[in-house]
Design an enzyme around this catalytic site. Structure first.
Site, short mmCIF file in Angstrom:
data_model
loop_
_atom_site.label_atom_id
_atom_site.label_comp_id
_atom_site.label_asym_id
_atom_site.label_seq_id
_atom_site.Cartn_x
_atom_site.Cartn_y
_atom_site.Cartn_z
N CYS A 13 51.81 40.35 37.61
CA CYS A 13 51.02 41.30 38.41
C CYS A 13 51.90 41.98 39.45
CB CYS A 13 49.85 40.58 39.10
SG CYS A 13 50.26 39.79 40.65
N CYS A 20 53.21 39.71 42.30
CA CYS A 20 54.28 38.76 41.92
C CYS A 20 55.58 39.48 41.56
CB CYS A 20 53.82 37.91 40.75
SG CYS A 20 52.48 36.80 41.22
N CYS A 38 53.69 35.10 36.45
CA CYS A 38 52.70 36.18 36.55
C CYS A 38 53.37 37.55 36.54
CB CYS A 38 51.89 36.00 37.83
SG CYS A 38 50.55 37.21 38.01
N ASP A 59 31.66 35.59 34.82
CA ASP A 59 31.91 36.43 36.01
C ASP A 59 31.89 35.53 37.23
OD1 ASP A 59 28.78 36.23 36.14
OD2 ASP A 59 29.46 37.01 38.09
N HIS A 103 46.37 39.60 42.37
CA HIS A 103 47.00 38.45 41.68
C HIS A 103 45.96 37.52 41.06
CE1 HIS A 103 49.26 34.93 40.65
NE2 HIS A 103 48.36 34.24 41.32
N ASP A 114 23.95 42.73 37.09
CA ASP A 114 23.04 41.62 37.26
C ASP A 114 21.70 42.21 37.67
OD1 ASP A 114 23.10 38.56 39.31
OD2 ASP A 114 21.80 39.27 37.68
C1 LIG Z 1 27.80 32.02 41.65
N1 LIG Z 1 26.83 31.35 40.83
C2 LIG Z 1 25.87 32.02 40.16
N2 LIG Z 1 24.88 31.42 39.49
C3 LIG Z 1 24.10 32.41 39.00
C4 LIG Z 1 22.89 32.36 38.28
C5 LIG Z 1 22.27 33.56 37.94
C6 LIG Z 1 20.95 33.50 37.21
N3 LIG Z 1 20.32 34.64 36.95
O1 LIG Z 1 20.46 32.39 36.91
C7 LIG Z 1 22.82 34.80 38.29
C8 LIG Z 1 24.02 34.83 39.02
C9 LIG Z 1 24.64 33.64 39.38
N4 LIG Z 1 25.77 33.37 40.10
ZN LIG Z 2 50.57 37.57 40.23
#
Ligand SMILES: CNc1nc2cc(C(N)=O)ccc2[nH]1
Ligand SMILES: [Zn+2]
Length: 373
Positions: A308, A311, A306, A268, A337, A96
């Site tokens: 994993c 489990c 599951c 993610d 898990h 990110d």
């Molecule tokens: C957990 N929610 C979340 N919304 C997001 C928006 C962005 C984004 N760049 O708009 C990045 C990570 C993010 N994580």
């Molecule tokens: Zn599991």
């Protein structure tokens, strides 16, 4: 043969929805899509060793430019030869840009130049700019980097969202210009808050740049999932079809299903590992709070569907005990898990798309109200 940093192959489109099955080729390996990506903010998916990640078939993990820049810092990452070598992970990594983290800080000052903030580590002033974000991600050497953008909070005034969309466009152009690492893909991020017309404006701006993939940002920021779905429906299918589509910060079965239905490929979220550390398991019959006393004598696995490690080797009663005693092993077992559950869930989604029965799969799963979260 892979010519550039990434290639997307569309394998099948579900006949009754925008759901699609694809494959992403990178120099560090292949990613089957739709894909759930475990989050490893500081160069580790909390509580899992690399061998655990391979056991649960994690094909790609996330790292975060902001956190890695602060610690261990660019000199250490440079010295190590990048994040793959530093953490000895040879599969794909997506980073990110740090935008989301910086905007989450209280005292940050936004200008067209970038975002001025104080390091949470030592209070020093830092100006995060598209150029610095690109330098950080190129040093990390992730397979996929994200353009530096502004993620606007859910309740922001329309006028502010409008200004922010144009700033994100300027930052996207600066990110693209500063991004010189040819073996690293760069994704653009579409913003626009919860205004369809501003989403269209941002989409037109961001897709005018030749990014390797496109993300929907500004979602999962505290809104009700019906709002997330409204924007997904409006914007998801409009993203370029020949490149990967990534919705950021999404990680519950419900919103993954909504995202897939509207053509998204990549997700993610920290939720599975965060929930796991606090004692909640994701199962095919909804969430289970293993801290609750009713599991004290249970000799059943977390989820009998599951495969994993947790489990296959332990009971709810034992994990209940570990969580109650705040034992590290409890956090480890539930993190393993929950990630394996989501990776298996998305594997079943891929099969449903291949067999043109995605909508039936979604309806069947959500027919259990415990699965709606
Ligand atoms: C957990 N929610 C979340 N919304 C997001 C928006 C962005 C984004 N760049 O708009 C990045 C990570 C993010 N994580
Ligand atoms: Zn599991």
């Amino acid at each position: 043969m892979l010519e550039g940093p990434l290639k997307y192959e569309l394998l099948h489109k579900d006949k009754h929805s925008n759901a699609r099955r694809g494959r992403i080729y990178t120099p560090n390996g292949i990613i089957e899509t739709p894909v759930f990506m475990p989050v490893g903010t500081n160069g580790t998916v909390k509580a899992l060793k690399n061998s655990d990640l391979k056991d649960i078939e994690a094909e790609i993990i996330l790292g975060n430019a902001f956190h890695l820049f602060l610690r261990p810092g660019l000199e250490v990452l440079k010295n190590a030869g990048g994040l793959h070598k530093f953490m000895n992970w040879d599969r794909p990594i997506l980073t990110d840009s740090g935008g989301f983290q910086v905007f989450s800080l209280r005292d940050r000052k936004i200008s067209d130049e970038g975002v001025l903030f104080r390091s949470p580590l030592d209070g020093s002033k830092i100006m995060m700019t598209p150029e610095l974000s690109m330098e950080i991600q190129m040093t990390i050497g992730s397979n996929i980097a994200m353009a530096f953008d502004e993620c606007v909070e859910a309740g922001a005034e329309r006028k502010y969202v409008e200004e922010s969309v144009d700033r994100t466009f300027e930052w996207a152009k600066r990110s693209y210009k500063a991004h010189t690492k040819k073996d690293q893909a760069l994704f653009g991020i579409v913003q626009g808050g919860f205004h369809e017309d501003l989403r269209d404006r941002s989409l037109k701006q961001i897709t005018s740049i030749d990014f390797d993939g496109f993300a929907l940002g500004g979602l999962s920021v505290g809104e009700h999932y019906s709002e997330t779905e409204r924007i997904l429906k409006h914007s998801g299918p409009k993203l370029p079809e020949d490149k990967p589509r990534y919705i950021m910060g999404i990680g519950t079965p419900l919103i993954i299903l909504m995202s897939v239905e509207n053509g998204m490929d990549m997700f993610d979220c920290v939720l599975p590992t965060r929930m796991g550390r606090h004692g909640t398991a994701m199962t095919w019959e909804g969430k289970v709070n293993l801290k609750a006393g009713k599991w004290k004598y249970s000799t059943e696995p977390i989820d009998n569907k599951c495969d994993c490690y947790a489990c296959q080797n332990h009971t709810r009663g034992y994990i209940h005990h570990l969580i109650r005693k705040d034992e590290i092993l409890g956090k480890i077992l539930l993190s393993i898990h929950n990630l394996r559950f989501l990776i298996n869930f998305v594997k079943e989604v891929r099969k449903a798309i291949e067999e043109d029965r995605f909508l039936e799969f979604k309806e069947e799963f959500l027919s259990n109200p415990n699965n709606v979260y």
